[in-house]
Design a protein around this motif. Structure first.
Motif, PDB file in Angstrom:
ATOM      1  N   SER A 417      95.416  36.361  24.041  1.00  0.00           N
ATOM      2  CA  SER A 417      95.141  35.093  23.515  1.00  0.00           C
ATOM      3  C   SER A 417      93.858  34.526  24.089  1.00  0.00           C
ATOM      4  O   SER A 417      93.150  34.789  25.073  1.00  0.00           O
ATOM      5  CB  SER A 417      96.622  34.288  24.278  1.00  0.00           C
ATOM      6  OG  SER A 417      96.369  34.289  25.698  1.00  0.00           O
ATOM      7  N   ARG A 418      93.648  33.379  23.334  1.00  0.00           N
ATOM      8  CA  ARG A 418      92.302  32.657  23.480  1.00  0.00           C
ATOM      9  C   ARG A 418      92.667  31.115  23.498  1.00  0.00           C
ATOM     10  O   ARG A 418      93.104  30.535  22.455  1.00  0.00           O
ATOM     11  CB  ARG A 418      91.473  32.981  22.520  1.00  0.00           C
ATOM     12  CG  ARG A 418      89.889  32.486  22.697  1.00  0.00           C
ATOM     13  CD  ARG A 418      89.085  33.071  21.708  1.00  0.00           C
ATOM     14  NE  ARG A 418      89.451  32.485  20.446  1.00  0.00           N
ATOM     15  CZ  ARG A 418      88.879  32.703  19.207  1.00  0.00           C
ATOM     16  NH1 ARG A 418      87.985  33.928  19.109  1.00  0.00           N
ATOM     17  NH2 ARG A 418      89.293  32.443  18.125  1.00  0.00           N
ATOM     18  N   CYS A 419      92.223  30.415  24.556  1.00  0.00           N
ATOM     19  CA  CYS A 419      92.385  28.872  24.616  1.00  0.00           C
ATOM     20  C   CYS A 419      91.100  28.214  24.109  1.00  0.00           C
ATOM     21  O   CYS A 419      89.906  28.373  24.571  1.00  0.00           O
ATOM     22  CB  CYS A 419      92.662  28.690  26.107  1.00  0.00           C
ATOM     23  SG  CYS A 419      93.033  26.952  26.452  1.00  0.00           S
ATOM     24  N   THR A 420      91.281  27.176  23.600  1.00  0.00           N
ATOM     25  CA  THR A 420      90.055  26.364  23.346  1.00  0.00           C
ATOM     26  C   THR A 420      90.632  24.785  23.721  1.00  0.00           C
ATOM     27  O   THR A 420      91.662  24.334  23.497  1.00  0.00           O
ATOM     28  CB  THR A 420      89.710  26.243  21.825  1.00  0.00           C
ATOM     29  OG1 THR A 420      89.600  27.525  21.412  1.00  0.00           O
ATOM     30  CG2 THR A 420      88.770  25.199  21.595  1.00  0.00           C
ATOM     31  N   ASP A 421      89.737  24.154  24.638  1.00  0.00           N
ATOM     32  CA  ASP A 421      90.156  22.961  25.260  1.00  0.00           C
ATOM     33  C   ASP A 421      89.529  21.705  24.432  1.00  0.00           C
ATOM     34  O   ASP A 421      88.902  21.891  23.339  1.00  0.00           O
ATOM     35  CB  ASP A 421      89.957  23.011  26.783  1.00  0.00           C
ATOM     36  CG  ASP A 421      88.410  22.557  27.215  1.00  0.00           C
ATOM     37  OD1 ASP A 421      87.639  22.264  26.204  1.00  0.00           O
ATOM     38  OD2 ASP A 421      88.212  22.792  28.305  1.00  0.00           O
ATOM     39  N   GLU A 422      89.964  20.691  24.782  1.00  0.00           N
ATOM     40  CA  GLU A 422      89.593  19.442  24.093  1.00  0.00           C
ATOM     41  C   GLU A 422      88.141  19.082  24.080  1.00  0.00           C
ATOM     42  O   GLU A 422      87.598  18.279  23.241  1.00  0.00           O
ATOM     43  CB  GLU A 422      90.342  18.218  24.304  1.00  0.00           C
ATOM     44  CG  GLU A 422      90.250  17.690  25.659  1.00  0.00           C
ATOM     45  CD  GLU A 422      90.914  16.583  26.090  1.00  0.00           C
ATOM     46  OE1 GLU A 422      91.261  15.552  24.988  1.00  0.00           O
ATOM     47  OE2 GLU A 422      91.239  15.940  27.272  1.00  0.00           O
ATOM     48  N   THR A 423      87.255  19.613  25.121  1.00  0.00           N
ATOM     49  CA  THR A 423      85.703  19.458  25.017  1.00  0.00           C
ATOM     50  C   THR A 423      85.132  20.415  24.209  1.00  0.00           C
ATOM     51  O   THR A 423      84.102  20.201  24.179  1.00  0.00           O
ATOM     52  CB  THR A 423      85.458  19.653  26.540  1.00  0.00           C
ATOM     53  OG1 THR A 423      85.705  21.119  26.936  1.00  0.00           O
ATOM     54  CG2 THR A 423      86.222  18.840  27.480  1.00  0.00           C
ATOM     55  N   GLY A 424      85.807  21.381  23.539  1.00  0.00           N
ATOM     56  CA  GLY A 424      85.207  22.398  22.692  1.00  0.00           C
ATOM     57  C   GLY A 424      84.868  23.831  23.344  1.00  0.00           C
ATOM     58  O   GLY A 424      84.352  24.660  22.821  1.00  0.00           O
ATOM     59  N   TYR A 425      85.306  23.749  24.714  1.00  0.00           N
ATOM     60  CA  TYR A 425      85.011  25.022  25.463  1.00  0.00           C
ATOM     61  C   TYR A 425      86.123  26.049  25.036  1.00  0.00           C
ATOM     62  O   TYR A 425      87.253  25.819  24.848  1.00  0.00           O
ATOM     63  CB  TYR A 425      85.262  24.697  26.876  1.00  0.00           C
ATOM     64  CG  TYR A 425      85.024  25.796  27.935  1.00  0.00           C
ATOM     65  CD1 TYR A 425      83.638  26.237  28.566  1.00  0.00           C
ATOM     66  CD2 TYR A 425      86.176  26.528  28.100  1.00  0.00           C
ATOM     67  CE1 TYR A 425      83.588  27.371  29.409  1.00  0.00           C
ATOM     68  CE2 TYR A 425      85.973  27.847  28.965  1.00  0.00           C
ATOM     69  CZ  TYR A 425      84.780  28.177  29.599  1.00  0.00           C
ATOM     70  OH  TYR A 425      84.602  29.179  30.289  1.00  0.00           O
ATOM     71  N   VAL A 426      85.376  27.221  24.661  1.00  0.00           N
ATOM     72  CA  VAL A 426      86.616  28.361  24.533  1.00  0.00           C
ATOM     73  C   VAL A 426      86.516  29.480  25.399  1.00  0.00           C
ATOM     74  O   VAL A 426      85.329  29.617  26.192  1.00  0.00           O
ATOM     75  CB  VAL A 426      85.858  29.096  23.003  1.00  0.00           C
ATOM     76  CG1 VAL A 426      86.820  30.087  22.592  1.00  0.00           C
ATOM     77  CG2 VAL A 426      85.420  28.176  21.830  1.00  0.00           C
TER      78      VAL A 426
END
Lengths: 468, 188
Positions: A417-426
């Protein structure tokens, strides 16, 4: 709108009267306890003066009917921690169950629920940590009794009536706040995760621990209740140039960390509530610092002192420990934020799938920099990705539960699984992280491992921790 | 940003309730908490790198060697080499110089700690692990002097006190850098 009057029949009236009487007795007992202590400042009950055993047996006519002290202790031995053993009837519809409130007024979990934290086997059990069983957790919040722990000097027993928090240093008026004082301030209630920056420290060089509890169990989420530091700051008045705040705990480690004032004023909370009740002792009872998105060690438990200063203090925990030694011999300091991360909790390490067919892959995703924007799931080791369902409403600096339907064809697969946060950091791969920080773990850069986790499923359905 | 000490009134909220607006005056300060005296504060300490707040008193390695043997060696080893035994787990305190940029870095007071003030603060605060905070200030200075001299950071004859301790030049003094994250290559 006018409500219809509540009509009691005779029976309901008797019940209501009995409840009112019981509540009155409860209040009288609490009041008597309060009068015994010399701290009854203000109008709020200071909890913690109840001797639980005394309470059980004083209250205990109903309890005594069920189990005497000795058999209660025995019953607890047979049951998992947090549960009480009861004999299982052949048919629960053919006999009465336990009397209402026979538990003394505080419930326990079912004797059939066995998940527990386990302690990382450090040599010294007073400075050690225990991991949340993420593989068994349902939903998003962590049960308070399963919240991960990291203590450097054991868990202190603190009487809240004697506990206070001093705020001093570069302030206009140094002040001491009793627990009663703190609870009088307006409070906020917010859900935040806490993650230890050492979460996954065994996993830098090679897949080491088998289960997600071992690889990711230094993560927990609670609803926290407390006072914004900003309110306290206004109360004492901040002097020009106060850039850092030292927070100190009342445990045997007298734990200290320096926190940037900017963070303290932005969203730091002084919390006394967790998941609707007082903090658990392991979580800092009666008071802890809560720094949304910062590494767990900074959330000072058993908080007793805040000292405003112009510079950080360079305490042991921000020099010798909790610094990231890179391959080039230089160490990063004050690396406070926990970056975007996620992990599949089902299926995860050491599980066995019974056969091909449908599985609902599920897991948790989080970021210390705001909200989770999206989560992707791969079943082929990261070659292709599918957007996951987000099963809980994304909240600021809180975990989300995600899921992704999967038809397993019975062939070997690697789940990620891979999370992307609201700042655009992956969320990066381990290779990406090592390319930046170098590979000197597990001795060097042991903290802040937020790489994508891989679980390999073989043809027998066995799930194993692998590096993708 | 100095917040004055006066209690100021502020128009906090103007909320419409059942059609009628009401406004309430609330204090900017609630007035909770009690004053703390300097004497009460003197119980607490946290020593920054300039040594502010270091107590009076002093000690040297000779006195420190004896104190170390009695109070620390069981957990940190006769030669300060650490003791990983079950139930103990005391860190190695010296050695490891020059190892930080290798595959197997060894982090100790000698090789890694940037400030000697941290050592005094930590020992006074949390050691000996089985009876924390029981050493007198002279004893803490002495044990600190012993560790630093065994690490060959100071001479065995040097005295540690509020004036000399902050001046000790630790080998890894410049080994730390502020957190450069976020790592921009990891953005979408």
């Amino acid at each position: 709108m006018k409500r219809p009057a509540v009509i009691y029949d005779e029976k309901a009236q008797r019940m209501a009267d009995a409840m009112i009487a019981a509540e009155a007795r409860h209040m009288a007992r609490r009041k008597a306890e309060l009068e015994d202590c010399d701290c009854k400042k203000g109008m709020f009950a200071t909890a913690g003066v109840t001797d639980r055993r005394k309470f059980l047996f004083a209250a205990g006519s109903s309890l005594a009917g069920v189990a005497g002290a000795a058999s209660l202790a025995q019953a607890q031995d047979k049951a998992p921690p947090g549960a009480i053993h009861f004999n299982v009837p052949d048919d629960p519809t053919k006999e009465q169950g336990r009397a209402v409130n026979a538990d003394g007024g505080y419930g326990s979990r079912s004797q059939f629920e066995t998940e527990v934290r386990w302690r990382f086997p450090t040599a010294n059990e007073n400075t050690s940590w225990s991991m949340t069983p993420l593989d068994k957790m349902l939903g998003n919040l962590t049960a308070s009794g399963l919240h991960f722990e990291r203590h450097h000097g054991g868990i202190p027993t603190i009487d809240p009536a004697k506990h206070s928090m001093i705020v001093h240093g570069m302030v206009n008026t140094a002040k001491r706040f009793s627990m009663t004082d703190i609870k009088r301030f307006p409070s906020v209630t917010r859900k935040y995760f806490i993650e230890c920056s050492g979460n996954g420290l065994t996993e830098w060089n090679k897949p080491t621990l088998k289960t997600v509890q071992g690889t990711h169990g230094l993560l927990s989420t609670s609803e926290w209740t407390g006072v914004q530091f900003a309110i306290i700051a206004r109360e004492v008045g901040l002097k020009e140039g106060g850039q850092w705040v030292l927070a100190e705990g009342a445990d045997a480690a007298v734990m200290t960390r320096s926190i940037p004032m900017e963070k303290m004023l932005k969203d730091a909370l002084i919390v006394y509530g967790q998941n609707g009740e007082a903090l658990r002792p392991e979580q800092g009872y009666p008071l802890r610092l809560l720094l949304p998105g910062y590494e767990g060690n900074t959330h000072i438990k058993w908080l007793r002192r805040l000292e405003v200063s112009d510079k950080p203090f360079m305490t042991r925990e921000e020099t010798s420990k909790y610094t990231d030694l890179l391959a080039n011999g230089k160490a990063r300091q004050f690396s406070m934020e926990m970056e975007a991360k996620s992990v599949i909790t089902f299926p995860s390490g050491d599980m066995k799938l019974p056969g091909s067919g449908f599985y609902n892959i599920t897991g948790l995703a989080w970021t210390g920099r705001g909200r989770v924007q999206s989560v992707d799931v791969s079943v082929d080791g990261g070659k292709t990705w599918n957007p996951a369902h987000i099963d809980t409403g994304p909240e600021n600096i809180c975990t989300v539960r995600f899921s992704s339907p999967w038809m397993w064809d019975g062939k070997p697969a690697v789940l990620q699984s891979r999370c992307t946060d609201e700042t655009g950091y992956v969320q990066p791969t381990l290779q990406q992280l090592i390319a930046i920080r170098g590979s000197n773990g597990p001795f060097g850069s042991i903290y802040h491992l937020n790489a994508i986790q891989s679980w390999a499923v073989n043809e027998a359905g066995e799930v194993a921790n692998v590096h993708g | 940003m100095s917040t004055g000490d006066k209690i100021l009134g502020v128009l906090l909220a103007s909320v419409a309730v059942s059609g009628a607006a009401f406004a309430q005056t609330m204090p900017v300060k609630y007035g909770f908490g009690s004053p703390v005296t300097e004497q009460e504060l003197s119980k607490y300490f946290s020593i920054p790198v300039d040594g502010r707040g270091l107590p009076s008193g002093s000690g040297n390695a000779t006195a420190g060697a004896k104190l170390y043997a009695e109070n620390c060696a069981a957990c940190h080893g006769e030669k300060l080499e650490g003791n990983p035994a079950k139930g103990i787990g005391g860190d190695k305190l010296i050695g490891g110089r020059g190892s930080l940029a290798t595959k197997t870095p060894v982090k100790t007071v000698e090789s890694y700690w940037p400030y000697a003030t941290t050592l005094f603060d930590y020992v006074k605060r949390a050691m000996p692990f089985n009876s924390p905070g029981t050493l007198k200030d002279d004893e803490t200075y002495a044990v600190v002097a012993y560790i630093l001299s065994q690490a060959k950071i100071i001479q065995p004859t040097e005295t540690m006190d509020a004036r000399t301790l902050p001046k000790v030049a630790m080998p890894n003094r410049d080994g730390f850098e502020p957190d450069p994250r976020p790592e921009l290559e990891l953005y979408r």
